[in-house]
Write a protein that holds these residues in place. Structure first.
Motif, PDB file in Angstrom:
ATOM      1  N   ARG A 284     -23.359  42.583  20.893  1.00  0.00           N
ATOM      2  CA  ARG A 284     -21.916  42.764  20.943  1.00  0.00           C
ATOM      3  C   ARG A 284     -21.752  43.609  19.781  1.00  0.00           C
ATOM      4  NH1 ARG A 284     -19.366  37.793  17.678  1.00  0.00           N
ATOM      5  NH2 ARG A 284     -17.689  39.149  18.019  1.00  0.00           N
ATOM      6  N   VAL A 285     -22.606  43.993  18.822  1.00  0.00           N
ATOM      7  CA  VAL A 285     -22.473  45.086  17.888  1.00  0.00           C
ATOM      8  C   VAL A 285     -22.509  46.368  18.681  1.00  0.00           C
ATOM      9  CG1 VAL A 285     -23.634  46.145  16.068  1.00  0.00           C
ATOM     10  CG2 VAL A 285     -23.478  44.000  15.961  1.00  0.00           C
ATOM     11  N   ARG A 286     -23.264  46.540  19.469  1.00  0.00           N
ATOM     12  CA  ARG A 286     -23.504  47.789  20.428  1.00  0.00           C
ATOM     13  C   ARG A 286     -22.238  48.109  21.017  1.00  0.00           C
ATOM     14  NH1 ARG A 286     -28.902  49.613  21.017  1.00  0.00           N
ATOM     15  NH2 ARG A 286     -30.304  48.327  20.043  1.00  0.00           N
ATOM     16  N   PHE A 298     -15.095  46.000  12.893  1.00  0.00           N
ATOM     17  CA  PHE A 298     -16.688  46.293  13.160  1.00  0.00           C
ATOM     18  C   PHE A 298     -17.762  45.714  12.281  1.00  0.00           C
ATOM     19  CE2 PHE A 298     -20.653  49.217  12.931  1.00  0.00           C
ATOM     20  CZ  PHE A 298     -21.077  49.011  14.221  1.00  0.00           C
ATOM     21  N   THR A 299     -17.029  45.739  10.978  1.00  0.00           N
ATOM     22  CA  THR A 299     -17.864  45.396   9.916  1.00  0.00           C
ATOM     23  C   THR A 299     -18.125  44.047   9.950  1.00  0.00           C
ATOM     24  OG1 THR A 299     -17.261  47.261   8.322  1.00  0.00           O
ATOM     25  CG2 THR A 299     -17.906  45.072   7.400  1.00  0.00           C
ATOM     26  N   PHE A 305     -23.888  39.430  12.611  1.00  0.00           N
ATOM     27  CA  PHE A 305     -25.328  39.880  13.298  1.00  0.00           C
ATOM     28  C   PHE A 305     -26.187  39.568  12.017  1.00  0.00           C
ATOM     29  CE2 PHE A 305     -28.699  42.809  13.408  1.00  0.00           C
ATOM     30  CZ  PHE A 305     -29.292  42.381  14.603  1.00  0.00           C
ATOM     31  N   VAL A 306     -25.872  40.071  10.757  1.00  0.00           N
ATOM     32  CA  VAL A 306     -26.936  40.084   9.554  1.00  0.00           C
ATOM     33  C   VAL A 306     -26.854  38.665   9.172  1.00  0.00           C
ATOM     34  CG1 VAL A 306     -27.031  40.394   7.182  1.00  0.00           C
ATOM     35  CG2 VAL A 306     -26.171  42.378   8.655  1.00  0.00           C
ATOM     36  N   LEU A 343     -31.389  48.802  16.349  1.00  0.00           N
ATOM     37  CA  LEU A 343     -29.860  48.566  16.381  1.00  0.00           C
ATOM     38  C   LEU A 343     -29.370  49.388  15.365  1.00  0.00           C
ATOM     39  CD1 LEU A 343     -27.194  47.409  17.132  1.00  0.00           C
ATOM     40  CD2 LEU A 343     -27.652  45.553  15.687  1.00  0.00           C
ATOM     41  N   ALA A 344     -30.019  49.525  13.927  1.00  0.00           N
ATOM     42  CA  ALA A 344     -29.491  50.366  12.977  1.00  0.00           C
ATOM     43  C   ALA A 344     -29.528  51.781  13.264  1.00  0.00           C
ATOM     44  CB  ALA A 344     -30.155  49.775  11.520  1.00  0.00           C
ATOM     45  N   ILE A 345     -30.937  52.059  13.912  1.00  0.00           N
ATOM     46  CA  ILE A 345     -31.016  53.288  14.280  1.00  0.00           C
ATOM     47  C   ILE A 345     -30.204  53.837  15.238  1.00  0.00           C
ATOM     48  CG2 ILE A 345     -32.760  54.980  15.517  1.00  0.00           C
ATOM     49  CD1 ILE A 345     -35.072  53.284  14.221  1.00  0.00           C
ATOM     50  N   TYR A 346     -29.659  52.889  16.202  1.00  0.00           N
ATOM     51  CA  TYR A 346     -28.673  53.212  17.337  1.00  0.00           C
ATOM     52  C   TYR A 346     -27.469  53.499  16.892  1.00  0.00           C
ATOM     53  CZ  TYR A 346     -25.664  52.118  21.132  1.00  0.00           C
ATOM     54  OH  TYR A 346     -24.474  52.394  22.117  1.00  0.00           O
ATOM     55  N   LEU A 347     -26.959  52.793  15.839  1.00  0.00           N
ATOM     56  CA  LEU A 347     -25.566  53.010  15.068  1.00  0.00           C
ATOM     57  C   LEU A 347     -25.413  54.455  14.451  1.00  0.00           C
ATOM     58  CD1 LEU A 347     -24.976  49.651  13.543  1.00  0.00           C
ATOM     59  CD2 LEU A 347     -24.169  50.389  15.649  1.00  0.00           C
TER      60      LEU A 347
END
Length: 597
Positions: A284-286, A298-299, A305-306, A343-347
């Protein structure tokens, strides 16, 4: 083996009873309850090798009187589920135990429950009150050996009136503490002493005791599992973490290791479900990042997720700590941590969401602190993102400083240009330059004044420009009778500096009396009589001028003559109006058919 299911309790026997006494008790039990329990109990207690398991699961070293009192307490507790038709000991019952035996079973704690609470109070935490001390002395609890104490604690955990996280934690911590004090050699001595009194052969090797104590350990483990299963995942995690925190150093008590193992096996299904939820929310985040959701939406998705990851980690943390202590890692935690990091790197890499990536990495650092492989990578990522953020801030600051410097240069250059144009225009009009040159210079000045509007940096500078241009307009009008040129300059100045309207020269304001005069037929007839014939009869019409919302006098003209209108003709009309009104008037010559009434 539960105490109330022990062969000694089934027959009402003591560890000091002889074989003959055991046979008598078994026969009496068969008469009262003719089932296999009594026969099996007699067989177990009569055979020395089988007897050891019953002795270890009983209350060795405790006097028959105290055993009787303790058993009645257990049977009088609200959580007891094992009373049935089991026989009571035949020993004499002290007053306290007799009174407790008459208590009914209820859904809430009984007096027996309250008395049993002292089982989980160590000598260092037991309150110094006469009441508790007297009960402790009466029951002989202060003299309980660790094995008997642990057996009573296990029996009590199985009969708690209410399974709350706080209560279960207290009982588990106490059985952990007591089990560590069990010494096989001491138990061997105690059992051999009781066997000698009862006429049974002694136990020759302490290894037999050690083996049976390990079997007893597995029983405690099952009791603990049963208690944990009555609680939520969050409560179980809280209990295990409290137990882990109570351990000193890197060597844990055996029952804490068992507690973690029991916890892990019981919580695995929950972790599997949560891991699937994390994967779904990762997607979902992606998708939200790809769809370029608004920052607020988005936040919210990232926060969800967090929260799921944090909930998962809170449950997995006891397992993570246990693995880390053993030099191992928890595969599920490692997998979840690496996926969250990706995921963090992808963002950042794919969507340049630096702040979201930094925030997520920061939270993950805290969440996966017990996973060295993930924690180290997250720390490196956090450092790299911090450097990128610092570089971007420095670049942004440098660009802003550069922009400010460029603006200052443009501002300075434009201010100097306006001053120069004002001086040159004043000089040109004073030296009698032709109208077309003056008109060209006025247009250049008006353009410069409008350009200044985007560069303005201070009220003082604005006032300086307005004063320079205003003085020039006055000079054109008063000294050289150039109302048209003056009005062009003043109009531009009025648009650029609206905040200075209250200090504009008086002649810029078109009042109601002016409008009345300009639109009066008699005034207009008189004015036309003073104009050249080509203007009076060719250009102008019989229609009366109007004044629009911004104070411009719109003069109806013949469309055909407008094609051949010269600047001189317009200047003549403006000059005549200025002379008649006593101040400059802004005019607009419009074709007759588009005049707005």
């Amino acid at each position: 083996m539960d105490i109330l299911q022990n062969p000694f309790h089934i027959l009402g026997a003591t560890t000091q009873d002889t074989k003959q006494r055991i046979v008598e008790l078994a026969e009496r039990a068969l008469l009262q309850d003719p089932d296999a329990l009594s026969s099996n109990a007699r067989r177990t207690l009569m055979l020395p090798k089988k007897r050891i398991a019953a002795e270890i699961a009983w209350l060795p070293g405790v006097t028959p009187e105290c055993v009787s009192q303790l058993l009645i307490l257990l049977k009088s507790s609200a959580g007891n589920q094992h009373s049935g038709n089991i026989l009571m000991p035949t020993v004499k019952t002290p007053p306290l135990a007799a009174a407790l035996a008459a208590l009914p079973y209820t859904d809430s704690a009984t007096v027996a429950d309250k008395v049993l609470e002292i089982l989980k109070l160590s000598s260092t935490t037991l309150p110094e009150t006469d009441n508790l001390d007297s009960i402790q002395n009466l029951l002989g609890i202060d003299a309980l050996n660790p094995l008997s104490h642990a057996n009573l604690l296990a029996a009590r955990i199985s009969r708690l009136p209410d399974y709350t996280a706080e209560d279960v934690t207290g009982w588990i911590l106490e059985i952990v503490r007591v089990f560590e004090k069990i010494k096989p050699k001491d138990i061997l001595i105690t059992l051999n002493h009781e066997r000698e009194i009862a006429g049974f052969p002694k136990i020759a090797n302490v290894s037999v005791i050690e083996e049976k104590i390990q079997e007893r350990r597995y029983y405690y483990r099952r009791v603990i599992r049963s208690a944990l299963e009555k609680l939520s995942a969050e409560e179980r995690s809280q209990i295990v973490m409290t137990a882990i925190d109570s351990a000193i150093g890197n060597t844990w008590p055996l029952l804490i290791e068992d507690l973690v193992d029991v916890y892990e096996s019981g919580i695995q299904e929950f972790l599997n479900i949560q891991e699937k939820n994390i994967t779904i929310q990762d997607t979902r985040v992606r998708e939200a990042a790809n769809a370029e959701f608004f920052d607020e939406n988005f936040t919210t998705i990232v926060d969800e997720f967090v929260q799921t990851v944090e909930k998962w980690d809170a449950i997995a943390q006891p397992i993570q700590i246990s693995r880390k202590r053993q030099g191992l890692h928890h595969e599920e935690s490692l997998r979840v941590g690496k996926d969250a990091r990706q995921l963090a790197i992808y963002l950042y890499n794919e969507h340049d969401k630096l702040e979201s990536s930094r925030q997520l990495i920061g939270i993950l650092e805290e969440v996966f602190a017990e996973i060295p492989e993930v924690a180290e990578q997250l720390a490196e990522n956090a450092e790299a993102l911090d450097k990128i953020a610092t570089a971007e801030e420095e670049l942004s600051e440098a660009l802003e400083n550069l922009k400010t410097h460029i603006d200052e240069l443009q501002w300075t250059a434009t201010l100097a240009n306006i001053k120069k144009q004002v001086e040159e225009l004043r000089k040109a009009v004073d030296t009698g330059n032709p109208d077309y040159i003056l008109a060209s210079r006025v247009r250049e000045l008006v353009h410069a004044v409008k350009k200044w509007d985007a560069l303005s940096q201070s009220i003082e500078a604005d006032y300086t420009i307005m004063t320079l241009v205003g003085d020039l307009a006055d000079h054109l009008l008063i000294e050289h009778n150039e109302p048209d040129l003056a009005l062009q300059i003043i109009k531009a100045t009025r648009d650029v500096f609206p905040k200075f309207l209250d200090i504009f020269p008086e002649f810029l304001v078109v009042t109601n009396p002016d409008i009345d005069r300009l639109t009066a037929p008699s005034f207009w007839d008189d004015l036309k009589s003073k104009l050249p014939m080509r203007i009076r009869w060719g250009l102008l019409t019989d229609e009366i001028p109007t004044v629009n919302a911004v104070g411009v006098v719109e003069i109806p003209c013949s469309p055909g003559y407008l094609l051949f209108l010269s600047d001189t003709d317009k200047k003549i009309i403006a000059g005549a109006l200025t002379e008649a009104v006593g101040r400059p008037v802004d005019i607009e010559l419009v074709p007759l058919e588009i005049v707005q009434y």
